[in-house]
Design a protein around this motif. Structure first.
Motif, mmCIF file in Angstrom:
data_model
loop_
_atom_site.group_PDB
_atom_site.id
_atom_site.type_symbol
_atom_site.label_atom_id
_atom_site.label_comp_id
_atom_site.label_asym_id
_atom_site.label_seq_id
_atom_site.Cartn_x
_atom_site.Cartn_y
_atom_site.Cartn_z
ATOM 1 N N TYR A 155 14.514 -0.478 7.898
ATOM 2 C CA TYR A 155 13.715 -0.231 7.614
ATOM 3 C C TYR A 155 12.131 -0.601 8.847
ATOM 4 C CZ TYR A 155 15.053 0.344 2.897
ATOM 5 O OH TYR A 155 16.044 1.177 1.965
ATOM 6 N N GLY A 156 13.085 -1.427 9.835
ATOM 7 C CA GLY A 156 12.175 -2.331 10.344
ATOM 8 C C GLY A 156 11.031 -2.749 10.549
ATOM 9 N N LEU A 157 10.976 -3.826 9.506
ATOM 10 C CA LEU A 157 9.893 -4.109 9.234
ATOM 11 C C LEU A 157 9.484 -6.077 9.989
ATOM 12 C CD1 LEU A 157 10.498 -3.976 4.961
ATOM 13 C CD2 LEU A 157 9.304 -2.845 6.952
ATOM 14 N N ARG A 158 8.689 -5.806 9.862
ATOM 15 C CA ARG A 158 7.848 -7.596 10.438
ATOM 16 C C ARG A 158 7.629 -8.247 8.864
ATOM 17 N NH1 ARG A 158 3.934 -5.285 15.043
ATOM 18 N NH2 ARG A 158 3.824 -3.640 13.332
ATOM 19 N N GLU A 159 7.927 -8.256 7.971
ATOM 20 C CA GLU A 159 7.308 -8.953 6.487
ATOM 21 C C GLU A 159 7.182 -8.290 4.937
ATOM 22 O OE1 GLU A 159 3.771 -11.641 5.747
ATOM 23 O OE2 GLU A 159 2.515 -9.561 6.829
ATOM 24 N N PHE A 160 8.011 -9.131 4.678
ATOM 25 C CA PHE A 160 8.142 -8.600 3.251
ATOM 26 C C PHE A 160 8.651 -9.842 2.134
ATOM 27 C CE2 PHE A 160 11.622 -8.607 5.808
ATOM 28 C CZ PHE A 160 12.749 -9.382 5.406
ATOM 29 N N VAL A 161 8.798 -9.339 1.007
ATOM 30 C CA VAL A 161 9.078 -10.183 0.130
ATOM 31 C C VAL A 161 10.108 -9.508 -0.446
ATOM 32 C CG1 VAL A 161 8.144 -11.414 -1.793
ATOM 33 C CG2 VAL A 161 6.730 -11.102 -0.051
ATOM 34 N N VAL A 162 12.047 -11.017 -0.574
ATOM 35 C CA VAL A 162 12.915 -10.400 -1.625
ATOM 36 C C VAL A 162 12.214 -11.419 -2.816
ATOM 37 C CG1 VAL A 162 14.825 -10.285 -1.044
ATOM 38 C CG2 VAL A 162 14.188 -9.523 0.688
ATOM 39 N N ILE A 163 13.038 -10.230 -4.180
ATOM 40 C CA ILE A 163 12.999 -11.452 -5.284
ATOM 41 C C ILE A 163 14.965 -11.071 -5.414
ATOM 42 C CG2 ILE A 163 13.035 -11.343 -7.730
ATOM 43 C CD1 ILE A 163 9.836 -10.552 -6.708
ATOM 44 N N SER A 164 15.764 -12.167 -5.753
ATOM 45 C CA SER A 164 16.857 -12.270 -6.000
ATOM 46 C C SER A 164 17.273 -12.885 -6.980
ATOM 47 C CB SER A 164 17.241 -12.142 -4.889
ATOM 48 O OG SER A 164 17.306 -13.122 -3.757
ATOM 49 N N VAL A 194 7.460 -5.547 -1.557
ATOM 50 C CA VAL A 194 8.587 -6.316 -2.213
ATOM 51 C C VAL A 194 9.778 -5.750 -2.226
ATOM 52 C CG1 VAL A 194 8.343 -7.661 -4.532
ATOM 53 C CG2 VAL A 194 6.940 -7.558 -3.273
ATOM 54 N N PHE A 195 10.767 -6.571 -2.512
ATOM 55 C CA PHE A 195 12.192 -6.139 -2.922
ATOM 56 C C PHE A 195 12.880 -6.388 -3.509
ATOM 57 C CE2 PHE A 195 11.106 -4.529 1.597
ATOM 58 C CZ PHE A 195 12.069 -3.174 1.470
ATOM 59 N N VAL A 196 13.665 -5.995 -4.896
ATOM 60 C CA VAL A 196 14.422 -6.607 -5.171
ATOM 61 C C VAL A 196 15.767 -6.654 -5.450
ATOM 62 C CG1 VAL A 196 14.784 -6.562 -7.801
ATOM 63 C CG2 VAL A 196 12.337 -5.989 -7.540
ATOM 64 N N GLN A 197 16.825 -7.221 -5.293
ATOM 65 C CA GLN A 197 17.989 -7.242 -5.231
ATOM 66 C C GLN A 197 18.678 -7.206 -6.224
ATOM 67 O OE1 GLN A 197 19.856 -10.985 -3.430
ATOM 68 N NE2 GLN A 197 22.001 -9.461 -2.451
ATOM 69 N N ILE A 198 19.535 -5.460 -6.704
ATOM 70 C CA ILE A 198 20.377 -5.760 -7.352
ATOM 71 C C ILE A 198 21.827 -5.535 -7.109
ATOM 72 C CG2 ILE A 198 18.030 -4.762 -8.874
ATOM 73 C CD1 ILE A 198 19.483 -1.797 -7.656
ATOM 74 N N GLN A 199 22.282 -5.096 -8.969
ATOM 75 C CA GLN A 199 23.882 -4.819 -8.246
ATOM 76 C C GLN A 199 24.501 -6.303 -7.687
ATOM 77 O OE1 GLN A 199 25.366 -1.878 -9.373
ATOM 78 N NE2 GLN A 199 23.584 -0.867 -10.092
ATOM 79 N N GLN A 200 25.962 -6.302 -7.039
ATOM 80 C CA GLN A 200 26.391 -7.377 -6.625
ATOM 81 C C GLN A 200 25.989 -7.712 -5.692
ATOM 82 O OE1 GLN A 200 28.127 -5.225 -7.996
ATOM 83 N NE2 GLN A 200 29.068 -5.868 -9.716
ATOM 84 N N LYS A 201 25.328 -9.117 -5.146
ATOM 85 C CA LYS A 201 25.331 -9.446 -3.529
ATOM 86 C C LYS A 201 25.752 -9.106 -3.071
ATOM 87 C CE LYS A 201 22.734 -13.036 -5.516
ATOM 88 N NZ LYS A 201 23.016 -15.429 -5.553
#
Length: 937
Positions: free
Chosen positions: A91-100, A134-141
């Motif tokens: 996505y070419g992002l410079r800043e983001f948050v990941v919830i896993s 903000v992203f959420v990790q889903i499915q198997q890692k």
């Protein structure tokens, strides 16, 4: 954790690199654990540090209609980034948050749970006004599936993802991907705005068979056959036994294309890698390639963990039992002749008997080392002075640098006996039988040391003088043995010549003086003190003399005899300038004195412990001072023998002139004269110098008790050497082996000029220095140092492999060598190197030919002098004359599509839309970011 170490940043199982401006910054990550509905999550914030100018900051504050993340979707400066989180690549992002999901938590597979999380995130973003996606990790890692959202004032971007095992046939090419992209954004405008395209194809070259690997393997047959020379046993091997580079990955990039300019469908493709405007190359390193130097160091280091003694390894025999019997008899006799409280066992009979029986009973096939190899090692590696020059292979500059290096590592000087012994044992361990061969060689060396002691033969390859405390303890012990041999030879020479043996000791303390202070006068004395202080062994007189000479003489009688000329001075070296005795006009003579006793660091530590146990009481302090004053007493006795009728003042004038104070006085007639007296500290009641002077007898150095009992100390050293286990020996010599290894990698790096390797060598040298100077080094950390050295060796081997493959240094390259060397240097220092001129540059031409040759070899096509350009394969690639394509099918294809259109209505604000496609043989991924206007829809 830095983003560049994130395993999820890999694409096609490789690490990418780009020249994008965003890649110059440093990624930061902060993580925290949270709980939501009794479920543990890990939330991490990823941020790229950048230097933002004031003007840029103002522009962003004024134009706050869309979040920064939406602007990043259209930015072309961060396409195909390097060493970043996979979300940055997609996505070419410079800043983001990941919830896993947290550690040991199950993956979020349920659709209802996913929707619950997304709705919660959407509400949180709306309530807080946060514009960070903000992203959420889903499915198997392992699938790396993320869904997320970004909100701004009246705008929203949804991040969606599709991941399949197989690529659908309609999406294998650019045309099909354009169709799905346009259908997804559903642009209501006619005509639709053009779609910007960026494409990267990656080709993998695995067949390196036709390219020479420059490493020459060692001649194992010659070494095992006993042809051992100075070169083999004086130098460590170096290099990888296999090619340290397994694959070459070529990335061909079309960074800025517009829809309609390029054709790529299931029938035809314009995407010819030879026409790509940008080429970049990365190499895949072989997993743990076998390296010669690393193997030597690792195998030698393993000996540190062995518990067996030399006897247990080589086995006991009748010769040893007989030697033990002889030793017991010798020990019993020594009790009668040497009434010592702590007798030192004599090893002479035992060792000679053992040597005789070992060589008589051990059959040739049982010996770990054959006679030919053993003799070669002993002659070339240790004792033959004529062949010492064989080992002088380093330049004078390297020797100068080594002078500081052995001090840092506490090893031994370059090319000293200890240094060469370490190399020989290292090679014997690797080539000639492991721990048994090491034990055998050490046993023979110990026997050789005893032979040299008993026959007054100095051990070559050791610096002269007392033990160097900057070196390892084994080196100090060998130096101590040499000191003993030198003293023994001097005594024997003195007996034969019938003259005084000895020389004046040089100590600090003044221009004409012997010594500057009482402490300095005692710092070298570790022997016996005066009079009845010693209840130890024999007197060890140095020459035969009449019994009358040994009788004690009264000091007053001595003075009277001196005036009458009846006392004969002994042990004179030379007059002390024009100085005369105070009580007569006789010249003051400097006496022949004993040398102070040399000490190794373990003996110094022993002595320090004994002195510390005496306590701080007055009696203990006095006792400690007397123990340290044996050297002072010896010098006083020598001075008295050389200067009959002298006084303490005379001795002080020579030994410590600062303690004899002179001043001008004017007598009653007005004449000036000098008058001297002892200093105030010499007049303190109970002064030790006064006590020692009164006790001292007029005895020349040759008839005094020895301050240094070379016989006893030599037996101690030989016993110490004899009881060393292979593990102990390895620990002693490991600093020398590391020393030699560092010199070797420095020598090899100098030929390749690799900045990262130079830095690594400095770091591992510093680490080794800190560890080895500790009395009990951490061997786990030393193993890490060895692993670092193996990595350095591997990098140098990679450099040589690449230089060989790109023909650097060959005569036919000429001016291209400079460009090729720069290219190879980038491949070593960076994850990926840009190919200047793409396929038309010097490096590009070589890479192209590599792929052509690999294609011929794979398809068994007949070779041609020049590849043709007329044909095309079914995939559109140019082919050689036989119809075989120049390049294989791409191992991976990445296609980036983006545009800016109004959604969901024609009158909505135009917002960025983006989709990133990854097509591999068994992996298909679509990562889309679709923006909508929430105010006008």
């Amino acid at each position: 954790m830095a983003a560049d170490s994130d395993p999820e940043s890999e694409v096609f199982e490789i690490t990418d690199f780009t020249t994008g401006e965003f890649t110059s910054g440093t990624w930061e990550e902060k993580s925290q654990d949270i709980n939501f509905a009794d479920f543990k999550f890990s939330i991490s914030h990823h941020h790229l540090k950048q230097e933002i100018t004031e003007s840029e900051g103002k522009e962003e504050s004024e134009e706050d209609s869309i979040p920064l993340a939406m602007k990043d979707l259209l930015c072309m400066s961060n396409d195909f980034p390097s060493r970043a989180h996979c979300l940055v690549r997609w996505y070419g992002l410079r800043e983001f948050v990941v919830i896993s999901p947290g550690a040991n938590c199950e993956a979020i597979i349920s659709e209802s749970k996913c929707n619950l999380l997304l709705s919660s995130i959407s509400i949180s973003l709306a309530n807080t006004g946060c514009q960070v996606p903000v992203f959420v990790q889903i499915q198997q890692k392992w699938r790396r599936m993320y869904v997320g959202e970004c909100q701004g004032p009246g705008v929203r971007t949804d991040f969606e993802m599709v991941h399949l095992r197989k690529v659908p046939s309609q999406y294998r090419h650019l045309s099909g991907l354009l169709d799905i992209f346009k259908s997804k954004i559903g642009c209501p405008l006619t005509p639709q705005p053009p779609v910007e395209i960026a494409i990267r194809f990656t080709y993998v070259l695995q067949d390196w068979q036709q390219y020479s690997w420059p490493q020459q393997p060692p001649d194992f047959d010659a070494l095992l056959g006993g042809e051992v020379g100075g070169v083999e046993f004086g130098k460590l091997p170096f290099g990888a036994c296999e090619d340290p580079i397994s694959e070459l990955h070529l990335a061909t990039t079309w960074p800025h294309l517009t829809e309609g300019i390029v054709v790529d469908n299931d029938v035809y493709s314009d995407l010819d890698p030879l026409q790509a405007p940008q080429w970049s190359v990365r190499v895949r390193k072989a997993d743990n390639p076998q390296c010669l130097l690393g193997d030597f160091l690792t195998e030698f280091f393993k000996l540190c963990c062995r518990k067996e003694s030399t006897e247990e390894i080589l086995g006991r025999n009748s010769g040893e039992e007989e030697g033990k019997e002889s030793s017991d008899i010798s020990h019993a006799l020594s009790k009668l002749t040497e009434p010592s409280t702590v007798p030192i066992p004599k090893l002479s009979n035992m060792v000679h008997s053992a040597r005789k029986h070992i060589r008589r009973h051990r059959r040739a096939e049982e010996a770990p080392l054959g006679n030919e190899v053993l003799n070669s090692i002993l002659q070339v590696g240790y004792m033959d002075m004529c062949l010492l020059k064989v080992f002088m292979s380093f330049s004078s500059d390297q020797k100068s640098e080594d002078h500081n290096l052995y001090n840092q590592l506490k090893s031994a000087p370059f090319d000293s006996l200890t240094y060469r012994l370490a190399l020989c044992l290292c090679m014997v361990n690797f080539y000639h039988g492991g721990v048994r061969a090491v034990a055998h060689l050490w046993q023979e060396l110990v026997l050789e040391m005893r032979y040299r002691w008993e026959n007054n033969c100095l051990v070559y390859g050791l610096p002269s003088g007392p033990p160097d405390l900057r070196c390892c303890l084994l080196h100090q012990k060998l130096q101590m043995l040499n000191c003993c041999i030198e003293r023994k030879r001097a005594r024997d020479h003195g007996r034969k010549g019938g003259t005084d043996s000895g020389k004046e000791r040089k100590v600090s303390g003044g221009e004409n003086g012997r010594q500057g202070s009482e402490a300095a006068g005692m710092e070298h004395s570790q022997g016996r003190s005066w009079d009845s202080w010693s209840d130890s062994e024999d007197e060890f007189f140095e020459c035969l003399s009449d019994a009358e000479e040994l009788k004690e003489a009264d000091p007053d009688a001595e003075k009277g005899a001196a005036k009458e000329g009846r006392v004969k001075p002994e042990g004179r070296l030379h007059p002390h300038g024009k100085m005369t005795l105070l009580n007569s006009q006789e010249p003051l003579y400097i006496p022949v004195t004993q040398e102070p006793a040399p000490m190794t660091e373990d003996l110094l530590e022993e002595q320090s412990e004994v002195l510390a146990k005496l306590g701080t009481s007055a009696e203990g302090a006095h006792l400690r001072a007397r123990m340290q004053s044996a050297c002072l007493l010896s010098d006083m006795e020598s001075f008295k023998a050389a200067n009959p009728g002298c006084s303490l003042e005379d001795f002080v004038r020579w030994y410590s002139p600062r303690d004899y104070v002179e001043e001008e006085v004017v007598d009653e007639h007005g004449e000036k004269s000098l008058r001297g007296e002892l200093s105030a500290r010499m007049k303190i009641p109970g002064n030790m110098w006064v006590e020692a002077w009164e006790t001292a007898k007029a005895t020349p150095a040759r008839r005094q008790r020895r301050l240094f009992d070379d016989t006893k100390e030599a037996e101690k050293v030989l016993h110490y050497l004899a009881v060393q286990k292979p593990a102990d020996l390895t620990r002693h010599l490991l600093p020398c082996v590391l020393h030699a290894a560092i010199l070797k990698v420095k020598e090899e790096e100098a030929a390749e000029d690799i900045p990262s390797v130079r830095k690594a060598i400095q770091q591992l040298t510093g680490s080794a220095s800190k560890l080895l100077r500790h009395p009990s080094p951490d061997y786990k950390k030393l193993e890490d140092v060895i692993n670092q050295m193996v990595e350095v060796e591997t990098v140098i081997a990679r450099a040589r492999s690449l230089k060989a493959k790109f023909g650097i240094g060959t005569d036919d390259r000429g001016e291209d060598d400079v460009e090729l060397e720069r290219f190879v240097s980038l491949l070593l220092e960076e994850p990926e190197a840009v190919v200047v001129g793409a396929s038309r540059g010097p490096a590009g031409s070589i890479i192209h030919q590599m792929f052509v040759n690999a294609q011929r070899a794979a398809l068994l096509a007949p070779g041609e002098d020049e590849p043709g350009r007329g044909g095309r394969a079914e995939n559109g690639l140019k082919t050689i004359g036989s119809g075989v394509p120049d390049f294989p099918a791409p191992a991976g294809r990445e296609i980036l599509l983006r545009t800016c259109v109004p959604r969901p209505a024609p009158y909505s604000k135009a917002l960025p839309q983006r989709i990133f496609c990854v097509l591999m043989k068994d992996d298909f991924r679509l990562a889309g970011a679709f923006s909508s206007d929430m105010s006008f829809f």
